[in-house]
Design a protein around this motif. Structure first.
Motif, PDB file in Angstrom:
ATOM      1  N   GLU B  94       0.837  -1.210   0.000  1.00  0.00           N
ATOM      2  CA  GLU B  94       0.000   0.000   0.000  1.00  0.00           C
ATOM      3  C   GLU B  94       0.870   1.258   0.000  1.00  0.00           C
ATOM      4  OE1 GLU B  94      -3.643  -2.070   2.524  1.00  0.00           O
ATOM      5  OE2 GLU B  94      -2.121  -0.879   3.549  1.00  0.00           O
ATOM      6  N   PHE B  95       1.981   1.178   0.715  1.00  0.00           N
ATOM      7  CA  PHE B  95       2.898   2.323   0.779  1.00  0.00           C
ATOM      8  C   PHE B  95       3.469   2.627  -0.613  1.00  0.00           C
ATOM      9  CE2 PHE B  95       7.287   3.870   1.449  1.00  0.00           C
ATOM     10  CZ  PHE B  95       7.018   5.023   2.149  1.00  0.00           C
ATOM     11  N   VAL B  96       3.905   1.575  -1.301  1.00  0.00           N
ATOM     12  CA  VAL B  96       4.499   1.788  -2.630  1.00  0.00           C
ATOM     13  C   VAL B  96       3.414   2.215  -3.626  1.00  0.00           C
ATOM     14  CG1 VAL B  96       5.849   0.726  -4.479  1.00  0.00           C
ATOM     15  CG2 VAL B  96       6.323   0.135  -2.109  1.00  0.00           C
ATOM     16  N   THR B  97       2.216   1.654  -3.472  1.00  0.00           N
ATOM     17  CA  THR B  97       1.098   2.083  -4.334  1.00  0.00           C
ATOM     18  C   THR B  97       0.797   3.559  -4.101  1.00  0.00           C
ATOM     19  OG1 THR B  97       0.157  -0.125  -4.155  1.00  0.00           O
ATOM     20  CG2 THR B  97      -1.302   1.593  -4.980  1.00  0.00           C
ATOM     21  N   LEU B  98       0.825   3.965  -2.843  1.00  0.00           N
ATOM     22  CA  LEU B  98       0.579   5.383  -2.528  1.00  0.00           C
ATOM     23  C   LEU B  98       1.620   6.266  -3.214  1.00  0.00           C
ATOM     24  CD1 LEU B  98      -0.789   7.698  -0.913  1.00  0.00           C
ATOM     25  CD2 LEU B  98       0.761   7.181   0.965  1.00  0.00           C
ATOM     26  N   ALA B  99       2.882   5.809  -3.174  1.00  0.00           N
ATOM     27  CA  ALA B  99       3.928   6.590  -3.850  1.00  0.00           C
ATOM     28  C   ALA B  99       3.591   6.728  -5.339  1.00  0.00           C
ATOM     29  CB  ALA B  99       5.289   5.921  -3.665  1.00  0.00           C
ATOM     30  N   GLY B 100       3.151   5.629  -5.951  1.00  0.00           N
ATOM     31  CA  GLY B 100       2.770   5.673  -7.370  1.00  0.00           C
ATOM     32  C   GLY B 100       1.608   6.626  -7.602  1.00  0.00           C
ATOM     33  N   ASP B 101       0.608   6.558  -6.721  1.00  0.00           N
ATOM     34  CA  ASP B 101      -0.544   7.462  -6.833  1.00  0.00           C
ATOM     35  C   ASP B 101      -0.092   8.918  -6.733  1.00  0.00           C
ATOM     36  OD1 ASP B 101      -2.445   5.461  -7.067  1.00  0.00           O
ATOM     37  OD2 ASP B 101      -2.719   5.278  -4.905  1.00  0.00           O
ATOM     38  N   LEU B 102       0.836   9.172  -5.808  1.00  0.00           N
ATOM     39  CA  LEU B 102       1.290  10.550  -5.601  1.00  0.00           C
ATOM     40  C   LEU B 102       2.117  11.058  -6.788  1.00  0.00           C
ATOM     41  CD1 LEU B 102       2.283  10.408  -1.822  1.00  0.00           C
ATOM     42  CD2 LEU B 102       0.233  11.409  -2.798  1.00  0.00           C
ATOM     43  N   TYR B 103       2.736  10.127  -7.504  1.00  0.00           N
ATOM     44  CA  TYR B 103       3.449  10.536  -8.719  1.00  0.00           C
ATOM     45  C   TYR B 103       2.470  10.811  -9.854  1.00  0.00           C
ATOM     46  CZ  TYR B 103       8.177   9.518  -7.062  1.00  0.00           C
ATOM     47  OH  TYR B 103       9.371   9.544  -6.398  1.00  0.00           O
ATOM     48  N   GLY B 104       1.210  10.393  -9.672  1.00  0.00           N
ATOM     49  CA  GLY B 104       0.200  10.637 -10.698  1.00  0.00           C
ATOM     50  C   GLY B 104      -0.064   9.427 -11.585  1.00  0.00           C
ATOM     51  N   MET B 105       0.405   8.252 -11.165  1.00  0.00           N
ATOM     52  CA  MET B 105       0.111   7.049 -11.961  1.00  0.00           C
ATOM     53  C   MET B 105      -1.362   6.688 -11.782  1.00  0.00           C
ATOM     54  SD  MET B 105       3.368   4.717 -10.889  1.00  0.00           S
ATOM     55  CE  MET B 105       3.106   3.363 -12.017  1.00  0.00           C
ATOM     56  N   PRO B 106      -2.005   6.116 -12.811  1.00  0.00           N
ATOM     57  CA  PRO B 106      -3.354   5.584 -12.597  1.00  0.00           C
ATOM     58  C   PRO B 106      -3.298   4.538 -11.484  1.00  0.00           C
ATOM     59  CG  PRO B 106      -2.803   5.604 -14.932  1.00  0.00           C
ATOM     60  CD  PRO B 106      -1.547   5.946 -14.194  1.00  0.00           C
ATOM     61  N   HIS B 107      -4.337   4.503 -10.626  1.00  0.00           N
ATOM     62  CA  HIS B 107      -4.259   3.677  -9.418  1.00  0.00           C
ATOM     63  C   HIS B 107      -3.984   2.203  -9.734  1.00  0.00           C
ATOM     64  CE1 HIS B 107      -4.862   2.383  -5.350  1.00  0.00           C
ATOM     65  NE2 HIS B 107      -5.810   1.544  -5.738  1.00  0.00           N
ATOM     66  N   ARG B 108      -4.654   1.705 -10.771  1.00  0.00           N
ATOM     67  CA  ARG B 108      -4.470   0.280 -11.095  1.00  0.00           C
ATOM     68  C   ARG B 108      -3.020   0.004 -11.490  1.00  0.00           C
ATOM     69  NH1 ARG B 108      -8.818  -2.591 -14.920  1.00  0.00           N
ATOM     70  NH2 ARG B 108     -10.127  -1.915 -13.199  1.00  0.00           N
ATOM     71  N   ASP B 109      -2.462   0.898 -12.282  1.00  0.00           N
ATOM     72  CA  ASP B 109      -1.054   0.755 -12.693  1.00  0.00           C
ATOM     73  C   ASP B 109      -0.135   0.832 -11.479  1.00  0.00           C
ATOM     74  OD1 ASP B 109      -2.117   0.792 -15.190  1.00  0.00           O
ATOM     75  OD2 ASP B 109      -0.710   2.257 -16.013  1.00  0.00           O
ATOM     76  N   ALA B 110      -0.456   1.785 -10.592  1.00  0.00           N
ATOM     77  CA  ALA B 110       0.388   1.978  -9.403  1.00  0.00           C
ATOM     78  C   ALA B 110       0.408   0.700  -8.566  1.00  0.00           C
ATOM     79  CB  ALA B 110      -0.130   3.145  -8.584  1.00  0.00           C
ATOM     80  N   ARG B 111      -0.755   0.059  -8.442  1.00  0.00           N
ATOM     81  CA  ARG B 111      -0.848  -1.133  -7.613  1.00  0.00           C
ATOM     82  C   ARG B 111      -0.085  -2.304  -8.262  1.00  0.00           C
ATOM     83  NH1 ARG B 111      -3.211  -2.048  -3.037  1.00  0.00           N
ATOM     84  NH2 ARG B 111      -3.755  -4.172  -2.477  1.00  0.00           N
ATOM     85  N   ARG B 112      -0.269  -2.449  -9.574  1.00  0.00           N
ATOM     86  CA  ARG B 112       0.419  -3.542 -10.269  1.00  0.00           C
ATOM     87  C   ARG B 112       1.934  -3.324 -10.202  1.00  0.00           C
ATOM     88  NH1 ARG B 112       2.507  -3.840 -15.010  1.00  0.00           N
ATOM     89  NH2 ARG B 112       1.611  -1.880 -15.717  1.00  0.00           N
ATOM     90  N   ARG B 113       2.315  -2.094 -10.445  1.00  0.00           N
ATOM     91  CA  ARG B 113       3.735  -1.747 -10.467  1.00  0.00           C
ATOM     92  C   ARG B 113       4.361  -1.905  -9.065  1.00  0.00           C
ATOM     93  NH1 ARG B 113       8.192  -1.161 -13.400  1.00  0.00           N
ATOM     94  NH2 ARG B 113       9.438   0.527 -12.606  1.00  0.00           N
ATOM     95  N   ALA B 114       3.575  -1.625  -8.029  1.00  0.00           N
ATOM     96  CA  ALA B 114       4.077  -1.773  -6.657  1.00  0.00           C
ATOM     97  C   ALA B 114       4.492  -3.226  -6.419  1.00  0.00           C
ATOM     98  CB  ALA B 114       2.996  -1.355  -5.658  1.00  0.00           C
ATOM     99  N   HIS B 115       3.666  -4.154  -6.887  1.00  0.00           N
ATOM    100  CA  HIS B 115       4.012  -5.576  -6.724  1.00  0.00           C
ATOM    101  C   HIS B 115       5.310  -5.896  -7.473  1.00  0.00           C
ATOM    102  CE1 HIS B 115       0.462  -7.067  -4.593  1.00  0.00           C
ATOM    103  NE2 HIS B 115      -0.208  -6.153  -5.254  1.00  0.00           N
TER     104      HIS B 115
END
Lengths: 294, 324
Positions: B94-115
């Protein structure tokens, strides 16, 4: 740890507007609040009060109580005076706000204070967002918690009353109530979120936040009561933010009997606007990615 | 295109000048930013990230202006801070997904990319643990994952091995090394651990009291390495030492008669000692070489005591705030 087996893969996509990142802050903040089991105790209090109102409305509409008993129940619920129905909603939302206030006294440290205390603020602000997005995200997060405990239950009570009345006239005659609930809800959300985010940003830890928070809402209320006692001006009541909020609520629902009350409400609105403006300015000043000692 | 091009950048905090006329041109690649406590490394890093605006001067990173395009810039840069900088109650993914969200990535991408990035940094099995349960080493990896989530062109790593035990440090360095080898990302490594810089970096920037005192490739820096010898002799000291100094050696006498430490230029050969001794009528009784390493070189160029570089500067505590 498996790093020898993993390979780096790139990402190709377009970054969206930083304003959307505020929603991510809201989502994470709600996760943080609802994962803390201790907060559920306070949330349960709010739910209990809502269920009590729900049950009493059900009882009034479905059970044939004598008129005197019905009146007593309505009086207990705050449905009294000239705009009995509207005042009842103001009272209910304000009572729910008291519970939210207790929750926020603890959650402020987790949602905002920790960002300053644990150095997480640079984590947020070193991404694409700046402090406008961060502040908006935190305010929306607190507002969502407040709305979930005040606006949503009030709307549900309105719907319950309407469905139990089984008459279309109720909806036609009282269409202003849900609108007023939303407007008053927006006022409560705005005031409470700005104040708690500001207080938490400066004080950071639970104890000082709780003490300051309770001073704002309890100490000032007592002070206001003392000043009004023994024939003091009713305008000393403006010292009490809680009372101001109640009058703003009545302004939203339009339930004033005298012009003096209306004037008082307008003063209350002006004071709360100034207080929130000052708090917001202090908050903007406090939220910086880099903190430096002179 | 230059990775970084700074022109006369100045930054002061009240009366303290943190950066003085910093001029810097760096080519893409891996760069070590080294300096003592309070040298201005963190200030420079925050200016590079657009978190602080310079008082004067200008600059570009990846072609973006450091002031005008700071938001766009941060979308192309990944920053791993030195501070713990975690969000309580969240799980790793969730922390890494949040970082992706804060960079402006689409949420789904941020979550996949976090993994993906958590798997890459070796935290695949720990991704669902709460941050409070992570060890220091794993937190550093997690912060690296959060900096990598949007696949940046440039990584700014602030003390990535800070607080790690030797095994954790080795693992982190291997991870960064792999990343550098496997991708074409540029990395700026801000550290006081010269061993890390020597192992990972092609270029190095030495900063001291707000001024860039040396910048160039690691090879160029190593050319400045001098060798030191401990000498003992019999005969007249003064003309012997004066002759050595004439040839470019730096002499440090510790007060013991007929003994001294002599720092010689890189092209010095031992035969010169014997030649000078013969010319000055002196007999050498001891000639012990002490090769200068990168650390000693750093102390020499920054002209500071070795102890002062052992502690990394911490972020100042809040009082008066400036910047973003």
């Amino acid at each position: 740890m498996g790093i020898d087996n993993a390979h780096y893969y790139g990402w190709e996509g377009r970054l969206q507007s930083p304003w959307r990142s505020s929603l991510a802050i809201v989502r994470v903040a709600l996760l943080q609040v609802f994962r803390r089991k201790s907060y559920w105790v306070v949330l349960a209090l709010g739910l209990l009060q809502f269920l009590m109102f729900w049950g009493l409305i059900y009882a009034i509409k479905q059970v044939n109580f004598p008129q005197q008993v019905q009146d007593e129940i309505l009086e207990f619920m705050g449905f009294e005076g000239a705009g009995a129905t509207e005042n009842g909603y103001v009272t209910f939302m304000q009572q729910q706000s008291v519970i939210v206030m207790i929750l926020l006294a603890f959650a402020g440290s987790l949602l905002v204070g920790a960002d300053f205390r644990m150095g997480s603020l640079p984590f947020y602000l070193s991404r694409r967002i700046d402090r406008r997005h961060y502040i908006l995200g935190k305010l929306l997060a607190i507002s969502t918690v407040v709305a979930l405990m005040t606006v949503l239950p009030a709307i549900l009570l309105f719907l319950e009353y309407g469905f139990l009345t089984a008459s279309l006239d109720y909806w036609v005659d009282h269409w202003r109530i849900p609108v007023s609930v939303l407007v008053y809800g927006a006022v409560i959300c705005t005031v409470l979120s700005i104040l708690i985010v500001c207080v938490s940003a400066y004080l950071q830890r639970v104890a000082p936040i709780a003490i300051t928070w309770s001073s704002i809402f309890v100490l000032l209320a007592s002070m206001s009561r003392l000043l009004r006692r023994d024939g003091g001006s009713m305008y000393w009541g403006l010292v009490d933010p809680w009372r101001n909020m109640r009058y703003i609520g009545r302004l939203c629902f339009g339930t004033f009997e005298t012009n003096e009350e209306l004037n008082f409400a307008l003063w209350a609105l002006a004071i709360m606007t100034v207080v929130c403006g000052v708090a917001l300015a202090l908050l903007v000043r406090r939220v910086r990615a880099v903190e430096i000692v002179e | 295109m230059d990775l970084i091009h700074l022109r006369n950048v100045n930054r002061s905090y009240g009366r303290v000048r943190a950066l003085r006329d910093v001029n810097l041109r760096l080519a893409p690649g891996t760069t070590g930013l080294v300096g003592n406590n309070g040298a201005g490394k963190s200030t420079l890093l925050k200016i590079l990230l657009g978190l602080l605006a310079p008082d004067s001067g200008s600059g570009t990173i990846l072609g973006c202006d450091i002031v005008a395009a700071s938001s766009e810039l941060r979308g192309r840069v990944g920053y791993m801070s030195e501070a713990a900088a975690t969000v309580p109650v969240l799980k790793g993914v969730e922390f890494v997904t949040l970082a992706g969200d804060l960079y402006g990535m689409p949420h789904r991408d941020a979550r996949r990319r976090a993994h993906e990035v958590l798997n890459y940094v070796g935290l695949g099995e720990l991704r669902y643990r709460r941050l409070e349960e992570y060890s220091t080493g794993n937190l550093q990896r997690l912060k690296l994952a959060a900096a990598l989530v949007h696949d940046p062109e440039l990584l700014l790593l602030d003390e990535p091995t800070n607080g790690l035990d030797p095994a954790g440090r080795a693992g982190m360095l291997r991870l960064i090394e792999d990343l550098i080898r496997e991708t074409d990302k540029s990395v700026i490594l801000c550290t006081h651990l010269l061993g890390d810089v020597e192992r990972l970096c092609e270029q190095v920037v030495v900063i001291d009291r707000g001024t860039v005192i040396s910048s160039g490739t690691m090879g160029q820096l190593k050319q400045q390495i001098h060798n030191q010898y401990e000498l003992a002799w019999q005969g007249a000291s003064a003309p012997f030492l004066a002759a050595l100094q004439t040839l470019g050696a730096e002499v440090t006498a510790d007060g013991t008669p007929n003994r001294a430490k002599v720092l010689v230029p890189p092209d010095w050969s031992n035969a010169k000692f014997f030649e000078v001794a013969r010319n000055e009528g002196v007999v050498l009784t001891q000639l012990s070489p002490e090769e200068e390493n990168l650390e000693r070189l750093f102390f020499r160029v920054t002209r500071s005591a070795p102890e002062s570089a052992a502690v990394e500067p911490s972020d100042p505590q809040p009082d008066v705030a400036h910047g973003n």
